[in-house]
Design a protein around this motif. Structure first.
Motif, PDB file in Angstrom:
ATOM      1  N   ILE B 225      -7.109 -12.671  13.078  1.00  0.00           N
ATOM      2  CA  ILE B 225      -8.322 -12.195  12.421  1.00  0.00           C
ATOM      3  C   ILE B 225      -9.444 -12.110  13.444  1.00  0.00           C
ATOM      4  O   ILE B 225     -10.218 -11.149  13.480  1.00  0.00           O
ATOM      5  CB  ILE B 225      -8.689 -13.117  11.239  1.00  0.00           C
ATOM      6  N   HIS B 226      -9.524 -13.117  14.295  1.00  0.00           N
ATOM      7  CA  HIS B 226     -10.571 -13.140  15.316  1.00  0.00           C
ATOM      8  C   HIS B 226     -10.420 -11.974  16.273  1.00  0.00           C
ATOM      9  O   HIS B 226     -11.407 -11.412  16.734  1.00  0.00           O
ATOM     10  CB  HIS B 226     -10.510 -14.460  16.080  1.00  0.00           C
ATOM     11  N   ALA B 227      -9.169 -11.597  16.566  1.00  0.00           N
ATOM     12  CA  ALA B 227      -8.914 -10.480  17.473  1.00  0.00           C
ATOM     13  C   ALA B 227      -9.063  -9.137  16.773  1.00  0.00           C
ATOM     14  O   ALA B 227      -8.873  -8.086  17.386  1.00  0.00           O
ATOM     15  CB  ALA B 227      -7.503 -10.603  18.065  1.00  0.00           C
ATOM     16  N   GLN B 228      -9.397  -9.184  15.490  1.00  0.00           N
ATOM     17  CA  GLN B 228      -9.593  -7.971  14.679  1.00  0.00           C
ATOM     18  C   GLN B 228      -8.340  -7.099  14.651  1.00  0.00           C
ATOM     19  O   GLN B 228      -8.426  -5.868  14.686  1.00  0.00           O
ATOM     20  CB  GLN B 228     -10.796  -7.171  15.187  1.00  0.00           C
ATOM     21  N   ASN B 229      -7.203  -7.770  14.621  1.00  0.00           N
ATOM     22  CA  ASN B 229      -5.959  -7.047  14.435  1.00  0.00           C
ATOM     23  C   ASN B 229      -5.934  -6.499  13.004  1.00  0.00           C
ATOM     24  O   ASN B 229      -6.103  -7.269  12.054  1.00  0.00           O
ATOM     25  CB  ASN B 229      -4.786  -8.018  14.654  1.00  0.00           C
ATOM     26  N   PRO B 230      -5.753  -5.183  12.819  1.00  0.00           N
ATOM     27  CA  PRO B 230      -5.791  -4.631  11.459  1.00  0.00           C
ATOM     28  C   PRO B 230      -4.741  -5.238  10.532  1.00  0.00           C
ATOM     29  O   PRO B 230      -4.977  -5.347   9.328  1.00  0.00           O
ATOM     30  CB  PRO B 230      -5.546  -3.127  11.667  1.00  0.00           C
ATOM     31  N   VAL B 231      -3.614  -5.666  11.094  1.00  0.00           N
ATOM     32  CA  VAL B 231      -2.572  -6.281  10.273  1.00  0.00           C
ATOM     33  C   VAL B 231      -3.089  -7.591   9.674  1.00  0.00           C
ATOM     34  O   VAL B 231      -2.698  -7.988   8.579  1.00  0.00           O
ATOM     35  CB  VAL B 231      -1.304  -6.527  11.120  1.00  0.00           C
ATOM     36  N   SER B 232      -3.998  -8.273  10.385  1.00  0.00           N
ATOM     37  CA  SER B 232      -4.516  -9.564   9.944  1.00  0.00           C
ATOM     38  C   SER B 232      -5.767  -9.432   9.078  1.00  0.00           C
ATOM     39  O   SER B 232      -6.235 -10.424   8.535  1.00  0.00           O
ATOM     40  CB  SER B 232      -4.861 -10.440  11.151  1.00  0.00           C
ATOM     41  N   ASN B 233      -6.308  -8.240   8.966  1.00  0.00           N
ATOM     42  CA  ASN B 233      -7.588  -8.042   8.282  1.00  0.00           C
ATOM     43  C   ASN B 233      -7.585  -8.618   6.865  1.00  0.00           C
ATOM     44  O   ASN B 233      -6.809  -8.183   6.018  1.00  0.00           O
ATOM     45  CB  ASN B 233      -7.899  -6.538   8.230  1.00  0.00           C
ATOM     46  N   PRO B 234      -8.443  -9.613   6.590  1.00  0.00           N
ATOM     47  CA  PRO B 234      -8.458 -10.190   5.245  1.00  0.00           C
ATOM     48  C   PRO B 234      -9.377  -9.433   4.283  1.00  0.00           C
ATOM     49  O   PRO B 234      -9.546  -9.851   3.150  1.00  0.00           O
ATOM     50  CB  PRO B 234      -8.990 -11.603   5.497  1.00  0.00           C
ATOM     51  N   ARG B 235      -9.992  -8.367   4.737  1.00  0.00           N
ATOM     52  CA  ARG B 235     -10.940  -7.615   3.898  1.00  0.00           C
ATOM     53  C   ARG B 235     -10.531  -6.148   3.847  1.00  0.00           C
ATOM     54  O   ARG B 235     -11.307  -5.261   4.160  1.00  0.00           O
ATOM     55  CB  ARG B 235     -12.361  -7.754   4.454  1.00  0.00           C
ATOM     56  N   LYS B 236      -9.299  -5.915   3.464  1.00  0.00           N
ATOM     57  CA  LYS B 236      -8.820  -4.536   3.436  1.00  0.00           C
ATOM     58  C   LYS B 236      -9.448  -3.797   2.255  1.00  0.00           C
ATOM     59  O   LYS B 236      -9.646  -4.354   1.179  1.00  0.00           O
ATOM     60  CB  LYS B 236      -7.296  -4.505   3.299  1.00  0.00           C
ATOM     61  N   THR B 237      -9.750  -2.526   2.465  1.00  0.00           N
ATOM     62  CA  THR B 237     -10.313  -1.722   1.383  1.00  0.00           C
ATOM     63  C   THR B 237      -9.365  -0.616   0.953  1.00  0.00           C
ATOM     64  O   THR B 237      -9.504  -0.083  -0.147  1.00  0.00           O
ATOM     65  CB  THR B 237     -11.648  -1.088   1.813  1.00  0.00           C
ATOM     66  N   VAL B 238      -8.439  -0.253   1.832  1.00  0.00           N
ATOM     67  CA  VAL B 238      -7.454   0.770   1.486  1.00  0.00           C
ATOM     68  C   VAL B 238      -6.064   0.273   1.880  1.00  0.00           C
ATOM     69  O   VAL B 238      -5.934  -0.486   2.842  1.00  0.00           O
ATOM     70  CB  VAL B 238      -7.738   2.131   2.168  1.00  0.00           C
ATOM     71  N   PRO B 239      -5.028   0.721   1.172  1.00  0.00           N
ATOM     72  CA  PRO B 239      -3.678   0.248   1.478  1.00  0.00           C
ATOM     73  C   PRO B 239      -2.942   1.108   2.494  1.00  0.00           C
ATOM     74  O   PRO B 239      -1.762   0.902   2.744  1.00  0.00           O
ATOM     75  CB  PRO B 239      -2.977   0.332   0.120  1.00  0.00           C
ATOM     76  N   VAL B 240      -3.659   2.091   3.052  1.00  0.00           N
ATOM     77  CA  VAL B 240      -3.019   3.021   3.985  1.00  0.00           C
ATOM     78  C   VAL B 240      -3.698   2.905   5.344  1.00  0.00           C
ATOM     79  O   VAL B 240      -4.924   2.896   5.439  1.00  0.00           O
ATOM     80  CB  VAL B 240      -3.126   4.488   3.480  1.00  0.00           C
ATOM     81  N   GLU B 241      -2.883   2.832   6.380  1.00  0.00           N
ATOM     82  CA  GLU B 241      -3.405   2.730   7.734  1.00  0.00           C
ATOM     83  C   GLU B 241      -3.090   4.027   8.475  1.00  0.00           C
ATOM     84  O   GLU B 241      -1.975   4.550   8.374  1.00  0.00           O
ATOM     85  CB  GLU B 241      -2.715   1.549   8.444  1.00  0.00           C
ATOM     86  N   LYS B 242      -4.080   4.529   9.211  1.00  0.00           N
ATOM     87  CA  LYS B 242      -3.828   5.738  10.025  1.00  0.00           C
ATOM     88  C   LYS B 242      -3.596   5.308  11.458  1.00  0.00           C
ATOM     89  O   LYS B 242      -4.346   4.492  12.010  1.00  0.00           O
ATOM     90  CB  LYS B 242      -5.023   6.700   9.944  1.00  0.00           C
ATOM     91  N   MET B 243      -2.543   5.862  12.051  1.00  0.00           N
ATOM     92  CA  MET B 243      -2.189   5.477  13.416  1.00  0.00           C
ATOM     93  C   MET B 243      -1.742   6.704  14.187  1.00  0.00           C
ATOM     94  O   MET B 243      -1.423   7.738  13.608  1.00  0.00           O
ATOM     95  CB  MET B 243      -1.062   4.443  13.384  1.00  0.00           C
ATOM     96  N   LEU B 244      -1.704   6.535  15.491  1.00  0.00           N
ATOM     97  CA  LEU B 244      -1.224   7.597  16.375  1.00  0.00           C
ATOM     98  C   LEU B 244      -0.136   6.994  17.248  1.00  0.00           C
ATOM     99  O   LEU B 244      -0.217   5.813  17.615  1.00  0.00           O
ATOM    100  CB  LEU B 244      -2.371   8.090  17.258  1.00  0.00           C
ATOM    101  N   ALA B 245       0.869   7.811  17.579  1.00  0.00           N
ATOM    102  CA  ALA B 245       1.920   7.317  18.471  1.00  0.00           C
ATOM    103  C   ALA B 245       2.318   8.414  19.444  1.00  0.00           C
ATOM    104  O   ALA B 245       2.341   9.600  19.086  1.00  0.00           O
ATOM    105  CB  ALA B 245       3.131   6.859  17.670  1.00  0.00           C
ATOM    106  N   LYS B 246       2.625   7.998  20.657  1.00  0.00           N
ATOM    107  CA  LYS B 246       3.051   8.956  21.695  1.00  0.00           C
ATOM    108  C   LYS B 246       4.446   8.619  22.186  1.00  0.00           C
ATOM    109  O   LYS B 246       4.764   8.835  23.355  1.00  0.00           O
ATOM    110  CB  LYS B 246       2.064   8.923  22.862  1.00  0.00           C
ATOM    111  N   GLY B 247       5.236   8.087  21.310  1.00  0.00           N
ATOM    112  CA  GLY B 247       6.595   7.690  21.685  1.00  0.00           C
ATOM    113  C   GLY B 247       6.880   6.327  21.094  1.00  0.00           C
ATOM    114  O   GLY B 247       5.960   5.628  20.669  1.00  0.00           O
ATOM    115  N   PRO B 248       8.134   5.929  21.066  1.00  0.00           N
ATOM    116  CA  PRO B 248       8.471   4.621  20.479  1.00  0.00           C
ATOM    117  C   PRO B 248       7.730   3.499  21.181  1.00  0.00           C
ATOM    118  O   PRO B 248       7.609   3.483  22.395  1.00  0.00           O
ATOM    119  CB  PRO B 248       9.987   4.526  20.711  1.00  0.00           C
ATOM    120  N   GLY B 249       7.198   2.578  20.400  1.00  0.00           N
ATOM    121  CA  GLY B 249       6.532   1.408  20.966  1.00  0.00           C
ATOM    122  C   GLY B 249       5.077   1.619  21.297  1.00  0.00           C
ATOM    123  O   GLY B 249       4.415   0.692  21.772  1.00  0.00           O
TER     124      GLY B 249
END
Lengths: 380, 324
Positions: B225-249
């Motif tokens: 939470i301190h690192a503001q990792n979105p997975v850890s966010n305790p105050r989520k407002t939407v259930p969908v996360e937008k992400m970008l990827a340029k290859g596996p990993g």
């Protein structure tokens, strides 16, 4: 897959990344002849790092009671069972397979995923066996060697970490300056492949932050030349913390190198798994040199016991001296020297920080103190 | 078709519930569609070329007045039902050796400013908590890339052509619907003497919460939470996360989070909407427009099978998305 050299196995082995050793490797030697299972190390770590909500079950440092106990439950038995019977050659080379070489289809290594129940009994095997063997069926028969020993464990900050190579998004990294292995708290997405992969089960999942975390080897302290919390708080002074070198670069006057490479009295934990762990153990001398001990510390465990016994009988001043340096200071010692009846230690800055007599001086005081005109009492 | 009428056909895994929970229809796919009578028109729309194993290769987003976020909204009936063939994942370790199901239903709508996808699939065991050490979540995702993206983009994008991923998570949905799920949800009898530096309270029922840490500004005890990792966010407002990827990993949460959606349980699975503006806000994200095309793929995760990351059931192909 790359071929890397694992000196504990005496051979090359397969690993997903090229061999790349850090400039220095944080490591330690735990003398199992002196561990009293007081759990001060466990709580030193917990009060420092794992007292947050969600970390209650996490023991980055734990002490388990062998042969009965393990935390998490059956961590070693499980992975050894999966690995199956393996062998060492008569020349000391490991001829069996590592967990990387035994990867099942679709996985990078042999592993298993614990459940919460596996962490429910951190001190199993310690208290509940302390009843008369007549009232419980422990399958003990005479003659039977009655022994047990404490096994304190932290993350081994392995040279070839299973956790690091398991993470599909490289959220785990090994620091080049000191070899400390860390989980990036910003990058982890809790896939928990690392959790499945680590055979020592020293990656933990935080119930509140919902990502993985692990022992950080107190890197803020190590960076300043201070020992990790679990090391500096050890009541029994069993721990020698320092920077361990690979055999071709070892320095005889480095305390950890001396124990691991010169006297070879310090052995890795389950080296056959193939990770080249950097926490070493002096095997307990009261446990028979048995398949159990050799499975745990490698085929030369018995030789380490003999070396230790020899020193305890007064025939190895230098080994005794190095062990006396344990937790004598909170500074990390990089160099030691025996001078007469003293052993000296220098920290990472080259400052002499400790000077210990090899034999604690005996002082006789008369029963009556003339100056204060009182009797001295022996207080137990 | 009457609400309670069912049709047998070459069905994909499981029935699906659309609209009110009392209505029930069987998904009709493949040649069985022709026998559906009144459903022929819909079936024709979904038979665009026919991909491998009978699945659709084109997802058509029909234009409507407003894209509904609620998967139970009747407006979704206007969208053609597409059947997307799913696959195992054997490109990146750890593999998912067997797909969790053969196909899922996807519907798409747009209203000129937003586009919405409705995914529905069978998963009888809901996994919407990630508190237990082996608590893995159910999830689904829609991947978008510009039209004409090469097939390799399906595997989490490429350096030359990133993929935009809109990821719905069941545990995020539960956090949004019911508030942040503290560990007591999984461990109701959990207690601790002291969570420094929050003073222990005398009331026996009082539990330390994440709010206590936030209020006292001591979130370093909660590293993610301190690192503001979105997975850890305790105050989520939407259930969908937008992400970008340029290859596996390489998956990374984007700076702009303009996707939303909602997932609800159906009788035997999930129905989930994922909605986002047509206009791109991130470099590499495609801007969609009425009459235009894009590339689209989907993926599913089943917590029951300890799915996470690449251990998932992706669509077999990178499909064409066409906006009416």
């Amino acid at each position: 897959m790359a071929e890397v050299f694992n000196w504990q196995l005496g051979r090359k082995m397969l690993y997903p990344y090229e061999e790349s050793r850090p400039q220095k490797q944080g490591g330690a030697v735990f003398d199992l002849n002196k561990c009293i299972g007081c759990q001060t190390c466990s709580l030193a770590c917990k009060t420092t790092w794992t007292s947050g909500k969600g970390q209650e079950y996490e023991f980055w440092n734990n002490v388990e009671t062998k042969p009965w106990g393990s935390f998490p439950e059956a961590w070693d038995v499980n992975i050894l069972d999966k690995l199956g019977t393996q062998s060492w050659g008569s020349d000391g080379t490991y001829t069996g397979k590592t967990i990387f070489e035994s990867a099942p289809e679709g996985k990078k290594n042999l592993g298993w995923t614990p459940t919460d129940m596996d962490y429910a009994y951190p001190n199993r095997g310690e208290d509940e066996t302390n009843v008369s063997i007549r009232t419980r069926d422990y399958k003990l028969t005479l003659p039977h060697d009655m022994w047990y020993f404490y096994l304190p464990r932290i993350c081994n900050h392995c040279t070839y970490p299973a956790c690091l190579q398991a993470c599909p998004r490289t959220s785990i990294y090994k620091r080049p300056e000191d070899g400390i292995v860390l989980v990036d708290q910003e990058r982890c997405r809790s896939y928990r492949v690392c959790f499945d992969a680590c055979p020592y089960k020293k990656i933990f999942y935080n119930h509140t932050t919902r990502i993985s975390e692990k022992c950080v080897m107190c890197f803020p302290a190590v960076e300043e030349g201070y020992m990790p919390r679990c090391m500096r708080n050890c009541i029994g002074k069993i721990r020698t913390f320092g920077f361990v070198s690979p055999p071709d670069k070892m320095r005889e006057d480095n305390p950890v190198d001396f124990l691991v490479h010169v006297r070879k009295v310090a052995k890795p934990l389950y080296p056959q798994l193939g990770l080249e762990p950097n926490i070493y153990y002096i095997p307990p001398i009261h446990v028979p040199d048995s398949p159990f001990l050799r499975q745990m510390f490698g085929p030369t465990a018995g030789e380490a016991q003999e070396t230790y016994k020899n020193a305890m009988e007064g025939n190895d001043k230098e080994l005794v001296a190095v062990l006396l340096l344990n937790v004598s200071t909170d500074r990390i010692l990089e160099r030691f020297k025996v001078e007469g009846n003293y052993v000296l230690g220098w920290d990472i800055n080259g400052d002499e920080v400790v000077r210990i007599p090899l034999k604690e001086p005996t002082i006789e005081r008369p029963a009556f103190d003339e100056a204060l005109t009182v009797y001295r009492y022996n207080t137990p | 078709m009457a609400d309670n009428e069912t049709k047998e056909g070459n069905s994909v895994d499981g029935p699906e519930v659309l609209g009110a929970k009392t209505s029930r229809r069987r998904i009709i796919a493949g040649m069985g569609a022709a026998a559906a009578g009144g459903a022929v028109a819909v079936a024709t729309l979904s038979r665009n070329g026919g991909g491998e194993q009978g699945g659709d290769t084109k997802v058509v987003a029909k234009k409507v007045g407003q894209v509904p976020t609620n998967p139970e909204d009747e407006a979704w009936n206007k969208a053609p039902r597409q059947s997307i063939t799913m696959d195992s994942q054997k490109m990146v370790l750890p593999y998912k050796l067997t797909a969790m199901l053969k196909a899922i239903e996807v519907r798409a709508l747009h209203d000129g400013s937003s586009i919405g996808f409705r995914l529905s699939w069978k998963d009888t065991e809901a996994n919407d908590l990630t508190i237990a050490v082996d608590g893995f979540r159910d999830a689904c995702a829609v991947m978008l890339a510009p039209a004409g993206a090469p097939p390799g983009v399906r595997v989490m994008g490429t350096v030359d052509q990133p993929a935009t991923i809109l990821h719905w998570k069941a545990d995020w949905q539960r956090d949004v619907d019911q508030g942040f799920q503290e560990l007591e949800v999984e461990f109701p009898r959990a207690t601790a003497d002291f969570h420094p530096p929050i003073a222990p309270t005398p009331e026996p029922e009082r539990h330390v919460t994440v709010t206590d840490y936030i209020d006292r500004e001591v979130t370093w005890w909660l590293p993610g939470i301190h690192a503001q990792n979105p997975v850890s966010n305790p105050r989520k407002t939407v259930p969908v996360e937008k992400m970008l990827a340029k290859g596996p990993g390489t998956l990374a949460t984007t700076d702009t989070q303009d996707a939303t959606g909602k997932g609800v349980r159906t009788d035997d699975g999930w129905a989930v909407t994922i909605v986002k503006p047509l206009t791109a806000t991130e470099e590499g994200e495609p801007t969609l427009e009425a009459g235009g095309d894009a590339a689209v793929a989907v993926a599913l995760w089943s917590g029951t099978d300890n799915d996470s990351g690449g251990h998932k059931t992706p669509s077999l192909e990178l499909l064409t998305l066409h906006l009416e």
